[in-house]
Structures are given as structure tokens and as C-alpha cells.
Design a protein around this motif. Structure first.
Motif, PDB file in Angstrom:
ATOM      1  N   ARG A 118      -2.950  -1.539   9.719  1.00  0.00           N
ATOM      2  CA  ARG A 118      -1.373  -0.692  10.514  1.00  0.00           C
ATOM      3  C   ARG A 118      -0.859  -1.526  11.864  1.00  0.00           C
ATOM      4  O   ARG A 118       0.164  -1.353  12.248  1.00  0.00           O
ATOM      5  N   ALA A 176      -7.533  -3.563   3.595  1.00  0.00           N
ATOM      6  CA  ALA A 176      -6.752  -1.738   3.072  1.00  0.00           C
ATOM      7  C   ALA A 176      -6.868  -1.185   4.202  1.00  0.00           C
ATOM      8  O   ALA A 176      -7.421  -1.526   5.426  1.00  0.00           O
ATOM      9  N   SER A 177      -6.423  -0.036   4.545  1.00  0.00           N
ATOM     10  CA  SER A 177      -6.199   0.564   5.527  1.00  0.00           C
ATOM     11  C   SER A 177      -5.896  -0.351   7.410  1.00  0.00           C
ATOM     12  O   SER A 177      -5.445  -0.272   8.142  1.00  0.00           O
ATOM     13  N   THR A 207      -1.313  -0.739  -4.191  1.00  0.00           N
ATOM     14  CA  THR A 207      -2.767  -0.299  -4.004  1.00  0.00           C
ATOM     15  C   THR A 207      -1.943   1.288  -4.278  1.00  0.00           C
ATOM     16  O   THR A 207      -0.553   1.563  -3.300  1.00  0.00           O
ATOM     17  N   ARG A 228      -9.178   1.841   9.593  1.00  0.00           N
ATOM     18  CA  ARG A 228      -9.794   3.660   9.173  1.00  0.00           C
ATOM     19  C   ARG A 228     -11.149   3.096  10.412  1.00  0.00           C
ATOM     20  O   ARG A 228     -11.779   3.589  11.489  1.00  0.00           O
ATOM     21  N   ASP A 233       0.792  -1.229   0.014  1.00  0.00           N
ATOM     22  CA  ASP A 233       0.046   0.038  -0.140  1.00  0.00           C
ATOM     23  C   ASP A 233       0.956   0.904   0.185  1.00  0.00           C
ATOM     24  O   ASP A 233       1.642   2.083   0.570  1.00  0.00           O
ATOM     25  N   THR A 236      -3.291  -5.504   1.689  1.00  0.00           N
ATOM     26  CA  THR A 236      -2.081  -5.023   1.038  1.00  0.00           C
ATOM     27  C   THR A 236      -1.723  -3.949   2.359  1.00  0.00           C
ATOM     28  O   THR A 236      -2.505  -3.427   2.965  1.00  0.00           O
ATOM     29  N   PHE A 285     -11.555  -0.522   4.649  1.00  0.00           N
ATOM     30  CA  PHE A 285     -10.251   0.457   5.440  1.00  0.00           C
ATOM     31  C   PHE A 285     -10.491  -0.237   6.581  1.00  0.00           C
ATOM     32  O   PHE A 285     -11.415   0.155   8.122  1.00  0.00           O
ATOM     33  N   ASN A 287      -3.234   5.784  -3.527  1.00  0.00           N
ATOM     34  CA  ASN A 287      -4.688   5.697  -3.729  1.00  0.00           C
ATOM     35  C   ASN A 287      -4.020   7.634  -3.463  1.00  0.00           C
ATOM     36  O   ASN A 287      -2.137   7.698  -3.400  1.00  0.00           O
ATOM     37  N   LYS A 341      -9.529   2.515  -8.608  1.00  0.00           N
ATOM     38  CA  LYS A 341     -10.349   2.296  -7.046  1.00  0.00           C
ATOM     39  C   LYS A 341     -11.453   3.512  -8.106  1.00  0.00           C
ATOM     40  O   LYS A 341     -10.705   4.421  -8.094  1.00  0.00           O
TER      41      LYS A 341
HETATM   42  C1  E4P Z   1      -5.892   1.652   0.271  1.00  0.00           C
HETATM   43  O1  E4P Z   1      -6.132   0.813  -1.076  1.00  0.00           O
HETATM   44  C2  E4P Z   1      -5.865   2.476   1.265  1.00  0.00           C
HETATM   45  O2  E4P Z   1      -6.462   3.763   0.483  1.00  0.00           O
HETATM   46  C3  E4P Z   1      -5.294   2.396   2.348  1.00  0.00           C
HETATM   47  O3  E4P Z   1      -5.066   1.488   2.843  1.00  0.00           O
HETATM   48  C4  E4P Z   1      -6.395   3.981   3.055  1.00  0.00           C
HETATM   49  O4  E4P Z   1      -4.965   3.710   4.773  1.00  0.00           O
HETATM   50  P1  E4P Z   1      -4.642   4.766   5.691  1.00  0.00           P
HETATM   51  O5  E4P Z   1      -6.465   4.625   6.348  1.00  0.00           O
HETATM   52  O6  E4P Z   1      -3.786   4.372   6.986  1.00  0.00           O
HETATM   53  O7  E4P Z   1      -4.677   5.831   4.814  1.00  0.00           O
END
Ligand code: E4P
Length: 226
Positions: free
Chosen positions: A166, A163-164, A26, A132, A6, A183, A129, A28, A83
Motif C-alpha cells: 500500500r 503482495a498487497s 499480477t 492485509r 498489481d 508487486t 499479503f 487476481n 496463483k
Molecule cells: C496480488 O497478487 C494480490 O492479490 C494483491 O496484492 C492483494 O492486494 P490487496 O490486499 O490490496 O487487495
């Protein structure tokens, strides 16, 4: 489980790709903007470094603009996955792009019902995500579990790109659910293969071998007779 990186950072992509474990990338708008490079050059280079697909996000918000933007991105790199943010205009565009065989990722996906609608529109992937969600006190594991259940109930071919992410613990939770793809930021990717007990164990093996070398005058284990 497939692993995407990512990031839009070329050095990170090269390092991850060198492990042979990378299945795609990926990006963004935030990740692209961090690199402060020419978008087209940057994206072409990313696509040359990785064998797998590269997710590129549209900026347009109206379906009538998203569709030509997606077509331009696919012309830029043939292996682009487009996306598109969840929402009415986004899903209208996904329906049209699916009819044109252009692969899509419905991004900014936070609920099983958004996943259901994205799958009905023909999304190739949906991207929940999870970081988040956890940030606002929602159990992302439960949400992804429900998404998987909904896709399974109706036999959709839509796959999940988590995604997102951590932390390694989140990756483990997603692997236990059987998520198709995660990702990962480079930091999390490299953490997956480290453990303090591996480091301590390795240090001990090396120091015991050195002691043995000194005592027996053996230099390397290449002295083993075949
Ligand atoms: C990936 O495709 C997303 O855009 C990304 O994982 C968002 O991650 P974040 O919430 O850490 O910004």
C-alpha cells in the motif's frame, strides 16, 4: 529486486512498462473483475504488453478442479504463473502442478508456516499479503523476515512475491529484507520515483537557467562548444 505491477488495467501496465522497470504483472479475481472486459482477450493483451510473466489466479477450490484450470490458463498464455490460494486443496494442486513443471504462486499467504508448506509442495513463489497483515495490526515485516529465514534454512528455491503493498515505506522495508519481488499497484509504483525535493530542485535549476539565458542571450545548453 524485481517489480511486478498489481493490476489488470492495460493503460497502467503500458505506462509502467514504458519505464523499462517492469518485470511482470499480477492479477487476481478482484482486479480482473474491475476491468469489466472479456477475460481471455484481456489476459492475452496483458501478456503482449509485458515481457515478464503474468500471474493468473484459479477460481476452483478442489485440487481435482484446480489442476485442469491451471493447465487451461497456461495454454491461454504460455508465460502464466498460476496463483493458487494456500490451504490443503491448494497445496495438493501445487504438488501435482510442480510435477508437471507448471509454475505456481501460493497466494493469500499470511504465515511463515504456510510459506514452509508451500515451499515443500514445490511452489515456485509464495505471495505474502503484507497490507492485509498490517491492517489487522500484525507486523508484516517480521512475518516476511521469518518467511525468508525459513526458505533460507532449508535451501528452498521458492521465491517471495510480496503482495498487497500500500505504500513506498512498505517497499523500502521489503527491499531492506531482500525480498525477491514486490508487486505494486500503479499508484505506489509511481510514488517510488517522486520526491518533493526533486521537484523543488528541478524548478530551481530551470528558473536559474532561464535567468542565465536572459542575461547572456544563451538559448539552450546545446550552445556548448564541442
Ligand atoms: C496480488 O497478487 C494480490 O492479490 C494483491 O496484492 C492483494 O492486494 P490487496 O490486499 O490490496 O487487495
Amino acid at each position: 529486486m524485481k517489480i511486478f505491477l498489481d493490476t489488470a488495467n492495460l493503460d497502467e501496465i503500458k505506462k509502467a512498462n514504458a519505464t523499462g522497470l517492469l518485470d511482470g504483472v499480477t492479477t487476481n479475481p478482484t482486479l480482473i473483475s474491475r476491468e469489466k472486459l472479456c477475460f481471455t482477450d484481456q489476459v492475452r493483451e496483458i501478456s503482449q504488453v509485458t515481457n515478464g510473466p503474468v500471474c493468473l489466479e484459479v477460481i476452483s477450490s478442489k485440487a481435482e478442479d484446480i489442476i485442469p484450470e491451471a493447465e487451461t490458463l497456461v495454454k491461454l498464455i504460455g508465460k502464466a504463473l498460476i496463483k493458487i490460494p494456500a490451504g490443503e486443496e491448494g497445496l495438493k494442486a501445487v504438488t501435482a502442478l510442480t510435477a508437471k513443471n507448471i509454475p505456481t504462486v501460493v497466494t493469500l499467504c499470511f504465515s511463515p508456516l504456510q510459506a514452509l508448506l508451500a515451499a515443500k509442495a514445490g511452489a515456485t513463489y509464495i505471495a505474502p499479503f503484507i497490507g492485509r497483515l498490517d491492517d489487522i495490526g500484525v507486523d508484516s515485516t517480521k512475518i516476511v523476515e521469518q518467511m525468508i529465514q525459513v526458505l533460507h534454512n532449508y535451501n528452498f528455491s521458492t521465491k517471495i512475491i510480496v503482495a498487497s503493498v500500500r505504500s513506498p515505506l512498505q517497499v523500502l522495508k521489503m527491499a531492506l529484507l531482500g525480498a525477491d519481488i514486490v508487486t505494486l499497484p500503479y499508484k505506489v509504483f509511481s510514488m517510488l520515483n517522486t520526491h518533493p525535493l526533486t521537484d523543488i530542485g528541478l524548478e530551481k535549476f530551470i528558473s536559474d537557467w532561464e535567468k542565465f539565458n536572459k542575461a547572456t542571450n544563451t538559448t539552450t545548453n546545446k550552445n556548448i562548444k564541442e
